[in-house]
Design an enzyme around this catalytic site. Structure first.
Site, PDB file in Angstrom:
ATOM      1  N   GLN A  75       0.834  -1.204   0.000  1.00  0.00           N
ATOM      2  CA  GLN A  75       0.000   0.000   0.000  1.00  0.00           C
ATOM      3  C   GLN A  75       0.877   1.266   0.000  1.00  0.00           C
ATOM      4  O   GLN A  75       0.658   2.202   0.766  1.00  0.00           O
ATOM      5  CB  GLN A  75      -0.934  -0.013   1.199  1.00  0.00           C
ATOM      6  CG  GLN A  75      -2.139  -0.904   1.036  1.00  0.00           C
ATOM      7  CD  GLN A  75      -3.092  -0.410  -0.049  1.00  0.00           C
ATOM      8  OE1 GLN A  75      -3.205   0.781  -0.298  1.00  0.00           O
ATOM      9  NE2 GLN A  75      -3.790  -1.335  -0.691  1.00  0.00           N
ATOM     10  N   SER A  76       1.842   1.293  -0.883  1.00  0.00           N
ATOM     11  CA  SER A  76       2.792   2.410  -0.942  1.00  0.00           C
ATOM     12  C   SER A  76       2.160   3.672  -1.519  1.00  0.00           C
ATOM     13  O   SER A  76       1.687   3.677  -2.662  1.00  0.00           O
ATOM     14  CB  SER A  76       3.996   2.009  -1.797  1.00  0.00           C
ATOM     15  OG  SER A  76       4.793   3.120  -2.101  1.00  0.00           O
TER      16      SER A  76
END
Length: 337
Positions: A75-76
């Protein structure tokens, strides 16, 4: 210090808002709380990486790149903003996503930032946790180069001396906003991870002799390692700007008491901070970075670290898109009547 000497792509919505948080100030009954809204940088729901990418992507263009490759956690926020910036410039984008949590939740793996990566046209591939991700990225880049692509690689978080220029500029911007309103700032607090935001801020603040202590609330590495990473990057950034030696080791301070079980794993205090900011100030935080930073910020106020009569700024690094990958961390039933 003249940042116009460095190539830059002016895409972010700047300056970002600088606002007083009246209800949170009243709730905590401590210092006067302000927020620097770097969740409002304007590119694909905003976030701090856009400032860094203005310099990084300009450098990529200067080198004739037609493809950008970067890496980050599943979930960058950085991956999402890199994908969006690439789309804006018409470059191909490929992202290596590292599984740092071991989560099998479908939303975590496909929604939130991952969904936006793909909507912006990026291609992605996964890696297990614990690898040298920059080495993995360079190996993949070589394969694309062999196929004729001119690839520009960006380290995780955009955190190198070029990317950190974005937060040198943010320090200038924030101080100018405070000066224009006649506000004396006593402290700045933010979430710190890949080190670029904190390194750039401390270089800018020290170069201006702002005399404002900066505190990073760590979200991943232990204190000694986090401070070492920030200091080393700050020194490299200062050297790039021609002001080597402006940052001393004691200028770099991180508090890593709020990491919890590990990077990307929500904490009870972080979820509480998300709810507090949302309910009192209509501001959205993310569970990975800004929520842990805010949790530490709130706790330190309650413990008397920041006192009445002081004026403290929380720099919001953005990331609300990740909330949709972390829906399982919230108690939805409590809201139904």
């Amino acid at each position: 210090m003249h940042l116009a000497r460095y190539p830059r792509r002016f895409i972010a919505h700047l300056p970002t808002p600088f606002e007083r948080m009246d209800r949170l100030t009243k709730e905590l009954n401590g210092p006067e709380i302000w927020i620097k809204r770097d969740d409002c940088t304007g590119l694909s729901t905003g976030g701090n990486k856009t400032r860094k990418l203005e310099f990084l992507m300009a450098e990529a263009e200067l080198q004739g790149a037609n493809m950008v490759i970067t890496q980050g956690a599943t979930q960058s926020n950085h991956a999402r903003q890199t994908a969006a910036f690439s789309a804006k410039l018409g470059m191909d984008c490929h992202i290596l996503l590292e599984d740092r949590t071991g989560s099998n939740n479908a939303n975590y793996n496909n929604n939130g930032n991952v969904l936006l990566d793909h909507l912006h046209g990026a291609t992605t591939e996964k890696r297990p946790g614990g690898l040298d991700m920059n080495a993995e990225m360079e190996a993949v880049a070589e394969k694309f180069r062999a196929d004729g692509k001119n690839v520009y690689t960006i380290p995780g978080g955009g955190s190198n001396p070029t990317g950190a220029l974005g937060y040198v500029n943010c320090a200038f911007e924030l101080l100018a906003q405070a000066n224009d309103q006649g506000l004396k700032l006593d402290h700045i607090v933010h979430a710190t991870g890949s080190a670029g935001t904190q390194a750039g801020l401390i270089v800018g603040l020290k170069a201006m002799n702002a005399q404002i202590p900066l505190l990073g609330i760590g979200v991943r590495a232990p204190k000694a390692k986090q401070e070492e990473n920030v200091y080393n990057l700050a020194c490299a950034t200062a050297e790039k700007l021609g002001c080597a030696g402006v940052v001393q080791r004691e200028d770099v301070v991180a508090n890593t008491d709020y990491v919890g079980e590990g990077y990307g794993i929500p904490t009870e205090s972080g979820i509480a901070a998300i709810q507090t900011f949302a309910e009192l100030e209509s501001i959205l935080l993310d569970p990975v970075y800004s929520a842990k930073g805010a949790a530490g910020f709130i706790d330190l106020i309650r413990k008397g670290r920041f006192k009445k009569g002081e004026r403290v700024v929380f720099l919001h690094t953005g990331g609300s898109a990740a909330l949709f990958g972390y829906d399982a961390a919230f108690d939805h039933k409590a809201c139904w009547v």
